[in-house]
Design a protein around this motif. Sequence first.
Motif, PDB file in Angstrom:
ATOM      1  N   HIS A   8       0.834  -1.205   0.000  1.00 14.23           N
ATOM      2  CA  HIS A   8       0.000   0.000   0.000  1.00 14.23           C
ATOM      3  C   HIS A   8       0.871   1.258   0.000  1.00 14.23           C
ATOM      4  CE1 HIS A   8      -3.804   2.122   0.702  1.00 14.23           C
ATOM      5  NE2 HIS A   8      -3.100   2.946   1.466  1.00 14.23           N
ATOM      6  N   THR A   9       1.968   1.230   0.735  1.00  9.72           N
ATOM      7  CA  THR A   9       2.850   2.390   0.815  1.00  9.72           C
ATOM      8  C   THR A   9       3.564   2.625  -0.511  1.00  9.72           C
ATOM      9  OG1 THR A   9       3.132   2.047   3.185  1.00  9.72           O
ATOM     10  CG2 THR A   9       4.782   3.402   2.079  1.00  9.72           C
ATOM     11  N   ILE A  10       3.965   1.553  -1.191  1.00  3.99           N
ATOM     12  CA  ILE A  10       4.549   1.690  -2.528  1.00  3.99           C
ATOM     13  C   ILE A  10       3.520   2.275  -3.490  1.00  3.99           C
ATOM     14  CG2 ILE A  10       5.419   0.400  -4.526  1.00  3.99           C
ATOM     15  CD1 ILE A  10       6.707  -1.538  -2.483  1.00  3.99           C
ATOM     16  N   GLY A  11       2.270   1.795  -3.394  1.00  2.00           N
ATOM     17  CA  GLY A  11       1.204   2.327  -4.236  1.00  2.00           C
ATOM     18  C   GLY A  11       0.961   3.807  -4.000  1.00  2.00           C
ATOM     19  N   SER A  12       1.148   4.249  -2.764  1.00  2.00           N
ATOM     20  CA  SER A  12       0.918   5.662  -2.450  1.00  2.00           C
ATOM     21  C   SER A  12       1.939   6.564  -3.139  1.00  2.00           C
ATOM     22  CB  SER A  12       0.971   5.874  -0.933  1.00  2.00           C
ATOM     23  OG  SER A  12       2.304   5.763  -0.444  1.00  2.00           O
ATOM     24  N   LYS A  13       3.122   6.029  -3.417  1.00  2.00           N
ATOM     25  CA  LYS A  13       4.167   6.829  -4.071  1.00  2.00           C
ATOM     26  C   LYS A  13       3.837   7.103  -5.534  1.00  2.00           C
ATOM     27  CE  LYS A  13       9.099   6.845  -5.252  1.00  2.00           C
ATOM     28  NZ  LYS A  13       9.403   8.158  -4.645  1.00  2.00           N
ATOM     29  N   TYR A  14       3.429   6.056  -6.237  1.00  2.00           N
ATOM     30  CA  TYR A  14       3.225   6.173  -7.685  1.00  2.00           C
ATOM     31  C   TYR A  14       1.776   6.447  -8.076  1.00  2.00           C
ATOM     32  CZ  TYR A  14       7.821   3.887  -7.899  1.00  2.00           C
ATOM     33  OH  TYR A  14       9.148   3.569  -7.749  1.00  2.00           O
ATOM     34  N   THR A  15       0.841   6.227  -7.192  1.00  2.00           N
ATOM     35  CA  THR A  15      -0.589   5.969  -7.395  1.00  2.00           C
ATOM     36  C   THR A  15      -0.679   4.537  -7.935  1.00  2.00           C
ATOM     37  OG1 THR A  15      -0.939   6.710  -9.688  1.00  2.00           O
ATOM     38  CG2 THR A  15      -1.044   8.394  -7.949  1.00  2.00           C
ATOM     39  N   PHE A  16      -1.686   3.827  -7.544  1.00  2.00           N
ATOM     40  CA  PHE A  16      -1.744   2.389  -7.808  1.00  2.00           C
ATOM     41  C   PHE A  16      -1.778   2.047  -9.292  1.00  2.00           C
ATOM     42  CE2 PHE A  16      -2.834   2.568  -3.383  1.00  2.00           C
ATOM     43  CZ  PHE A  16      -2.334   1.382  -2.865  1.00  2.00           C
ATOM     44  N   ALA A  17      -2.333   2.931 -10.094  1.00  2.00           N
ATOM     45  CA  ALA A  17      -2.415   2.658 -11.531  1.00  2.00           C
ATOM     46  C   ALA A  17      -1.081   2.830 -12.240  1.00  2.00           C
ATOM     47  CB  ALA A  17      -3.461   3.568 -12.176  1.00  2.00           C
ATOM     48  N   GLU A  18      -0.102   3.479 -11.579  1.00  2.00           N
ATOM     49  CA  GLU A  18       1.166   3.799 -12.235  1.00  2.00           C
ATOM     50  C   GLU A  18       2.373   3.094 -11.625  1.00  2.00           C
ATOM     51  OE1 GLU A  18       1.184   5.469 -14.967  1.00  2.00           O
ATOM     52  OE2 GLU A  18      -0.955   5.937 -14.893  1.00  2.00           O
ATOM     53  N   VAL A  19       2.165   2.178 -10.690  1.00  2.00           N
ATOM     54  CA  VAL A  19       3.289   1.452 -10.095  1.00  2.00           C
ATOM     55  C   VAL A  19       3.983   0.609 -11.164  1.00  2.00           C
ATOM     56  CG1 VAL A  19       3.955  -0.334  -8.428  1.00  2.00           C
ATOM     57  CG2 VAL A  19       2.230   1.366  -7.813  1.00  2.00           C
ATOM     58  N   PRO A  20       5.311   0.655 -11.261  1.00  2.00           N
ATOM     59  CA  PRO A  20       6.016  -0.193 -12.246  1.00  2.00           C
ATOM     60  C   PRO A  20       5.775  -1.672 -11.932  1.00  2.00           C
ATOM     61  CG  PRO A  20       7.459   1.525 -11.375  1.00  2.00           C
ATOM     62  CD  PRO A  20       6.235   1.521 -10.515  1.00  2.00           C
ATOM     63  N   PHE A  21       4.908  -2.287 -12.691  1.00  2.00           N
ATOM     64  CA  PHE A  21       4.484  -3.660 -12.403  1.00  2.00           C
ATOM     65  C   PHE A  21       4.315  -4.448 -13.684  1.00  2.00           C
ATOM     66  CE2 PHE A  21       1.441  -6.510  -9.889  1.00  2.00           C
ATOM     67  CZ  PHE A  21       2.412  -6.929  -8.993  1.00  2.00           C
ATOM     68  N   ASP A  22       5.057  -4.056 -14.721  1.00  3.46           N
ATOM     69  CA  ASP A  22       4.882  -4.641 -16.050  1.00  3.46           C
ATOM     70  C   ASP A  22       5.150  -6.141 -16.066  1.00  3.46           C
ATOM     71  OD1 ASP A  22       4.151  -2.222 -17.068  1.00  3.46           O
ATOM     72  OD2 ASP A  22       6.124  -1.728 -17.877  1.00  3.46           O
ATOM     73  N   TRP A  23       6.139  -6.593 -15.286  1.00  2.00           N
ATOM     74  CA  TRP A  23       6.502  -8.013 -15.310  1.00  2.00           C
ATOM     75  C   TRP A  23       5.310  -8.888 -14.926  1.00  2.00           C
ATOM     76  CZ3 TRP A  23       6.017 -11.037 -10.987  1.00  2.00           C
ATOM     77  CH2 TRP A  23       5.860 -10.363  -9.762  1.00  2.00           C
ATOM     78  N   PHE A  24       4.533  -8.439 -13.948  1.00  2.00           N
ATOM     79  CA  PHE A  24       3.379  -9.222 -13.505  1.00  2.00           C
ATOM     80  C   PHE A  24       2.245  -9.125 -14.519  1.00  2.00           C
ATOM     81  CE2 PHE A  24      -0.654  -9.744 -11.246  1.00  2.00           C
ATOM     82  CZ  PHE A  24      -0.438 -10.947 -10.573  1.00  2.00           C
ATOM     83  N   ASN A  25       2.013  -7.919 -15.026  1.00  2.00           N
ATOM     84  CA  ASN A  25       0.943  -7.730 -16.001  1.00  2.00           C
ATOM     85  C   ASN A  25       1.191  -8.553 -17.263  1.00  2.00           C
ATOM     86  OD1 ASN A  25      -0.277  -5.770 -14.268  1.00  2.00           O
ATOM     87  ND2 ASN A  25       1.158  -4.237 -15.034  1.00  2.00           N
ATOM     88  N   GLN A  26       2.453  -8.603 -17.696  1.00  2.00           N
ATOM     89  CA  GLN A  26       2.805  -9.400 -18.870  1.00  2.00           C
ATOM     90  C   GLN A  26       2.685 -10.890 -18.582  1.00  2.00           C
ATOM     91  OE1 GLN A  26       6.736  -8.034 -19.914  1.00  2.00           O
ATOM     92  NE2 GLN A  26       6.025  -5.998 -20.530  1.00  2.00           N
ATOM     93  N   MET A  27       3.013 -11.291 -17.351  1.00  2.00           N
ATOM     94  CA  MET A  27       2.953 -12.697 -16.979  1.00  2.00           C
ATOM     95  C   MET A  27       1.528 -13.236 -17.066  1.00  2.00           C
ATOM     96  SD  MET A  27       4.270 -14.499 -13.437  1.00  2.00           S
ATOM     97  CE  MET A  27       2.997 -13.732 -12.427  1.00  2.00           C
ATOM     98  N   ILE A  28       0.547 -12.397 -16.689  1.00  2.00           N
ATOM     99  CA  ILE A  28      -0.854 -12.843 -16.719  1.00  2.00           C
ATOM    100  C   ILE A  28      -1.567 -12.389 -18.000  1.00  2.00           C
ATOM    101  CG2 ILE A  28      -1.006 -12.872 -14.206  1.00  2.00           C
ATOM    102  CD1 ILE A  28      -2.581 -10.263 -14.352  1.00  2.00           C
ATOM    103  N   GLY A  29      -0.794 -11.754 -18.906  1.00  2.00           N
ATOM    104  CA  GLY A  29      -1.355 -11.345 -20.184  1.00  2.00           C
ATOM    105  C   GLY A  29      -2.387 -10.245 -20.093  1.00  2.00           C
ATOM    106  N   SER A  30      -2.138  -9.266 -19.228  1.00  2.00           N
ATOM    107  CA  SER A  30      -3.090  -8.177 -19.022  1.00  2.00           C
ATOM    108  C   SER A  30      -2.468  -6.846 -19.398  1.00  2.00           C
ATOM    109  CB  SER A  30      -3.540  -8.139 -17.558  1.00  2.00           C
ATOM    110  OG  SER A  30      -4.357  -7.014 -17.321  1.00  2.00           O
ATOM    111  N   GLU A  31      -3.227  -6.002 -20.082  1.00  2.00           N
ATOM    112  CA  GLU A  31      -2.769  -4.655 -20.410  1.00  2.00           C
ATOM    113  C   GLU A  31      -3.005  -3.702 -19.248  1.00  2.00           C
ATOM    114  OE1 GLU A  31      -4.587  -3.387 -23.992  1.00  2.00           O
ATOM    115  OE2 GLU A  31      -3.663  -4.951 -25.238  1.00  2.00           O
TER     116      GLU A  31
END
Length: 202
Positions: free
Chosen positions: A75-98
């Motif tokens: 939650h604290t990491i999300g507060s830094k970037y806003t949750f929609a902008e957290v660098p999380f591409d590796w997970f999104n790509q792993m589950i095939g989600s844009e």
Amino acid sequence: MHPTQSQTFPKILVALSAFYCAVFAFSAIEPSSRAVWIAEIIPAIGILVIIWWVSRHFTFSTLAYVLMFIWLCLHTIGSKYTFAEVPFDWFNQMIGSERNNFDRVAHFSIGLYALPITEYLYKKQLMTKWPAILFGLFAIMSLAAAYEIIEWWYAALAGGDEGIAFLGSQGDIWDAQKDMLCDTLGAITALTLFVMTQRKQA
């Protein structure tokens, strides 16, 4: 004679809190939106204070402490970037989600609090095992619904880009429902772990 602080608080709590302080400091450095950071960090600090306050007279299991701090850190990491902008591409790509699914993972981690809630009620003999388990589940589901209402209220009050950033729906009209489902799945996972650990101890 009063016990010393080192005797009162378990080492795992002190260690996890020290790690969280580092995460907190990282999040406070140039967040994407200072207003969103403040709004998001308040509940995290509130939960941290509650954990320490309860730990003055009750020691949770190591598993419970670890599960509680997973959400605090995410939650604290999300507060830094806003949750929609957290660098999380590796997970999104792993589950095939844009879509950026960091907020879904964070919501799942909220559900993990079902274990410490249940553990407290059961070990303090306030409830027997299965009523405590059901209470833990329903407490998380109620909290999930309440948080979505608060999120909606803040977004409507703040308006503009700040409100959209806090809401983090990313254009999904079912975002609130999916978030609550993730909370519930996290709770079910945590309570399954609780049952398994109780069987091992029996």
